[in-house]
Design a protein around this motif. Structure first.
Motif, PDB file in Angstrom:
ATOM      1  N   ILE A  76       0.817  -1.216   0.000  1.00 51.45           N
ATOM      2  CA  ILE A  76       0.000   0.000   0.000  1.00 51.45           C
ATOM      3  C   ILE A  76       0.849   1.263   0.000  1.00 51.45           C
ATOM      4  CG2 ILE A  76      -1.844  -1.193   1.234  1.00 51.45           C
ATOM      5  CD1 ILE A  76      -1.110   0.443   3.709  1.00 51.45           C
ATOM      6  N   LEU A  80      -0.624   4.777  -1.379  1.00 53.85           N
ATOM      7  CA  LEU A  80      -0.733   5.817  -0.355  1.00 53.85           C
ATOM      8  C   LEU A  80      -0.007   7.078  -0.791  1.00 53.85           C
ATOM      9  CD1 LEU A  80      -1.634   6.687   2.466  1.00 53.85           C
ATOM     10  CD2 LEU A  80       0.449   5.654   3.382  1.00 53.85           C
ATOM     11  N   SER A  83      -2.146   8.881  -3.337  1.00 53.60           N
ATOM     12  CA  SER A  83      -3.290   9.556  -2.715  1.00 53.60           C
ATOM     13  C   SER A  83      -2.855  10.805  -1.963  1.00 53.60           C
ATOM     14  CB  SER A  83      -4.013   8.597  -1.769  1.00 53.60           C
ATOM     15  OG  SER A  83      -4.628   7.550  -2.474  1.00 53.60           O
ATOM     16  N   ILE A 251      -4.894   4.967  -2.766  1.00 49.03           N
ATOM     17  CA  ILE A 251      -5.298   4.104  -1.670  1.00 49.03           C
ATOM     18  C   ILE A 251      -6.795   3.804  -1.698  1.00 49.03           C
ATOM     19  CG2 ILE A 251      -5.778   5.922   0.026  1.00 49.03           C
ATOM     20  CD1 ILE A 251      -4.290   4.172   2.077  1.00 49.03           C
ATOM     21  N   VAL A 270      -5.657  -0.215   5.239  1.00 51.47           N
ATOM     22  CA  VAL A 270      -6.083   1.052   4.646  1.00 51.47           C
ATOM     23  C   VAL A 270      -6.981   1.822   5.603  1.00 51.47           C
ATOM     24  CG1 VAL A 270      -7.379   2.108   2.763  1.00 51.47           C
ATOM     25  CG2 VAL A 270      -5.838   0.201   2.289  1.00 51.47           C
TER      26      VAL A 270
END
Length: 301
Positions: A76, A80, A83, A251, A270
């Motif tokens: 992730i 991340l 985002s 994300i 998440v």
């Protein structure tokens, strides 16, 4: 609650990922490998202990697919980052635009400029993200051919490599946020302009610009900062819809895929990150209010 809700969904990750190859024997083997055959509370306890130690677990999808890198933390990381880039650009644009529009409407209260800002923000704020985003696609891509309708960022490439792909997602996030924040700033500035100390400052011969920026706007920041905090929380929540609409590899899209594939560890990771962001924004907003508003600092002494 997220853990229990995800586990309550029909099917499991082994059956979903294997598809037609999901024989009972292979599914049972993978369930044992992923500890899915253990009681729910036991699996939750193991995840909670690992989280305290800084281990968010392994992605069940990566394990099933034989991916050598199955750590949720590493998987992730790039979404991340993408985002955060999208959210930071939106935040940098959100604050000055909202302050300018809200102050402009308050200073011209009851006139054409005030009505224009108020009604336009009311209409835009009433639209869901996917509706507003679809309208932007129809205008800027189908009509004008200026910006792409999707934000496909190749793996290993920075989102800033092609800024044009970020325009429509950022505008979609800003639409609802600016509409909400500008109206709140207008209300706060309008209330502050009617205070006695503002009237006294005007009678003392202080220029209207200085009265507005030093006295009115600064003391109107307390409710406005909380409004911006709510808008920032919306950005990280609404980003899920926007990323899905524009196929942006962030994300939010990772969360949607994890829920679809029943990847419990990724869903928990998440949501854990998003919850941390929410808490951090609230704490930061409270600190900024105390530092920005003089009477609150005086009350602490």
């Amino acid at each position: 609650m997220i853990f229990l809700a995800t586990n309550a969904l029909p099917g499991n990750v082994a059956e979903t990922v294997l598809g037609r190859n999901a024989t009972p024997e292979l599914v049972a083997k993978l369930n044992h490998q992923l500890h899915l055959d253990e009681p729910v509370l036991t699996r939750y306890g193991n995840w909670l202990i690992g989280t305290v130690r800084g281990d968010l677990g392994e992605s069940a999808v990566a394990v099933v697919q034989g991916n050598p890198e199955s750590s949720v933390t590493s998987l992730i990381g790039i979404p991340l980052r993408n985002s955060v880039v999208l959210a930071l650009i939106s935040i940098v644009c959100l604050i000055p635009i909202s302050l300018l529009l809200g102050t402009f409407a308050a200073v011209r209260a009851g006139r054409a400029g005030d009505y224009a800002v108020s009604y336009i923000s009311l209409v835009i704020g009433a639209l869901p993200e996917f509706v507003f985003g679809t309208l932007l696609i129809a205008i800027f891509f189908s009509g004008l051919g200026l910006f792409p309708p999707v934000s496909l960022i190749p793996p290993g490439t920075s989102p800033l490599a092609d800024v044009g792909e970020l325009v429509l997602p950022v505008l979609t996030l800003l639409g609802v946020s600016v509409a909400f924040c500008a109206r709140q700033v207008r209300a706060g500035v309008l209330d502050t302009l009617s205070e006695r100390y503002v009237t006294m400052a005007r009678l003392s011969g202080i220029s209207e610009v200085r009265v507005l920026w030093r006295y009115a706007l600064r003391n109107a920041l307390a409710p406005s900062v909380q409004t911006f905090a709510q808008a920032l929380q919306y950005l990280f929540g609404g980003i899920i819809v926007v990323e899905t609409l524009f196929a942006y590899p962030g994300i939010g899209q990772a969360l949607v895929q994890a829920v679809t594939l029943r990847d419990v560890s990724s869903v928990l990771a998440v949501t854990f990150v998003l919850a941390g962001v929410y808490i951090a924004i609230n704490v930061l907003a409270d600190v900024i209010v105390v530092l920005a508003v003089p009477k609150l600092r005086t009350g602490l002494r």
